[in-house]
Enzyme design. Structure first.
Site, PDB file in Angstrom:
ATOM      1  N   SER A   9     -63.353 -18.381 -49.119  1.00 58.81           N
ATOM      2  CA  SER A   9     -63.718 -18.449 -47.698  1.00 58.81           C
ATOM      3  C   SER A   9     -64.910 -19.374 -47.549  1.00 58.81           C
ATOM      4  O   SER A   9     -65.696 -19.549 -48.500  1.00 58.81           O
ATOM      5  CB  SER A   9     -64.109 -17.050 -47.202  1.00 58.81           C
ATOM      6  OG  SER A   9     -64.753 -17.115 -45.941  1.00 58.81           O
ATOM      7  N   TYR A  15     -69.149  -9.348 -47.797  1.00 59.19           N
ATOM      8  CA  TYR A  15     -67.925 -10.169 -47.720  1.00 59.19           C
ATOM      9  C   TYR A  15     -68.188 -11.562 -48.297  1.00 59.19           C
ATOM     10  O   TYR A  15     -67.460 -12.047 -49.163  1.00 59.19           O
ATOM     11  CB  TYR A  15     -67.422 -10.259 -46.274  1.00 59.19           C
ATOM     12  CG  TYR A  15     -66.194 -11.145 -46.168  1.00 59.19           C
ATOM     13  CD1 TYR A  15     -64.984 -10.728 -46.702  1.00 59.19           C
ATOM     14  CD2 TYR A  15     -66.261 -12.425 -45.595  1.00 59.19           C
ATOM     15  CE1 TYR A  15     -63.854 -11.556 -46.659  1.00 59.19           C
ATOM     16  CE2 TYR A  15     -65.152 -13.247 -45.541  1.00 59.19           C
ATOM     17  CZ  TYR A  15     -63.949 -12.799 -46.074  1.00 59.19           C
ATOM     18  OH  TYR A  15     -62.843 -13.618 -46.036  1.00 59.19           O
TER      19      TYR A  15
END
Ligand code: NDP
Ligand code: 8X3
Length: 251
Positions: A137, A150
């Site tokens: 990501s 995250y």
């Protein structure tokens, strides 16, 4: 012709990639926890390619090794593993975050990806052929408020991908880390615990990436000649960019 395993195939990038990749006709293994979703997808795809479904929670180490280790023909010679299963839970500040959410992200995005990779690598090394595609990501490289664990889990994916390349050089195995920015899938619905309105607001008034955009990139990376390795591919919608540093001026 080896098989292609896609984890997290019941939604978003995984499902879109399965739909696109099935056109190649190679055997596909679709893995996720929601088997009914996989069954619906298999109904669409089985005219195009042999399909095997795995009801799999990537956090369950024993189950990953058992299921990946006992794939029947023609699925057992794995050529591509798309390590896509993953999630974000919450967007709260670190001092208020839910420890269970943090652990679930670590267990899924880090440990689950580790288990899947380790379970498949010996086959790839034996065959002298393989491609591991990891879903990282932009959050791996760029911090944002509430990104805490995250982003940390995706930073693991980034460095693990690079270190895999170091271990696997000379063994005919490619490793690619795809790092998307904002993409409208079920990602935000999961992050906000099923709150569709809150999830929808994330993409209000801007054009996010689509799951099909990412599937196109995954298929492109796989389709390149075997001597080319895309190490890392960061992609954002044009409507997303970085912002200025936050500065506390005490007022
Ligand atoms: P979705 O929520 O649409 O899909 C996530 C998939 O992961 C589902 O198929 C889900 O299946 C699966 N999954 C989650 N937990 C587990 C588990 N424990 N075991 C097995 N499968 C699991 O999200 P996306 O398609 O957007 O996300 C896919 C990947 O891309 C994730 O790793 C995410 O972090 C990453 N990503 C997403 C971005 C975005 O903006 N959408 C941007 C950058 C990266 P099931 O619930 O059936 O198990
Ligand atoms: C998901 C993209 O920007 O929400 O990995 O972190 S973002």
């Amino acid at each position: 012709m080896g098989s292609i395993i896609i984890t997290g195939a019941s939604s978003g990038f995984g499902r879109a990639t399965a739909r696109k990749i099935a056109r190649l006709g190679q055997p596909i293994v679709l893995a996720a926890r929601r088997l009914s979703r996989l069954e619906a997808l298999a109904g669409e795809l089985q005219a195009l390619a042999p399909v095997k479904l795995l009801a799999l929670d990537v956090r369950d180490r024993e189950s990953v090794f058992e299921q990946f280790g006992n794939l029947p023909e023609p699925f057992s010679d794995v050529a591509v593993l798309v390590n896509n299963a993953g999630l974000a839970l919450g967007l709260g500040a670190a001092d208020e975050a839910n420890m269970d959410d943090w652990e679930t992200m670590v267990d899924t995005n880090i440990k689950g990806l580790m288990y899947c990779t380790r379970a498949i690598l010996p086959t790839m090394v034996k065959n002298g052929l393989g491609h591991i595609i990891n879903l990282g990501s932009v959050a791996a490289s760029w911090p944002y408020p509430g990104g805490n664990v995250y982003g940390g889990s995706k930073a693991f994916v980034q460095q693990f991908s690079r270190n895999l390349r170091s271990d696997l050089v000379g063994k005919g195995i490619r490793v690619s880390n795809i790092e998307p920015g904002m993409c409208e899938t079920e990602f935000s619905v999961v992050r906000f615990d099923g709150d569709e309105a809150k999830a929808g607001a994330v993409y209000d008034g801007m054009q996010p990436l689509s799951a099909e955009d990412i599937a196109d990139l995954i298929c492109w990376v796989i389709s390149l000649p075997a001597h080319i390795n895309i190490n890392q591919l960061e992609v954002m919608p044009v409507a997303q960019a970085w912002s200025a540093f936050a500065v506390d001026r005490g007022d």
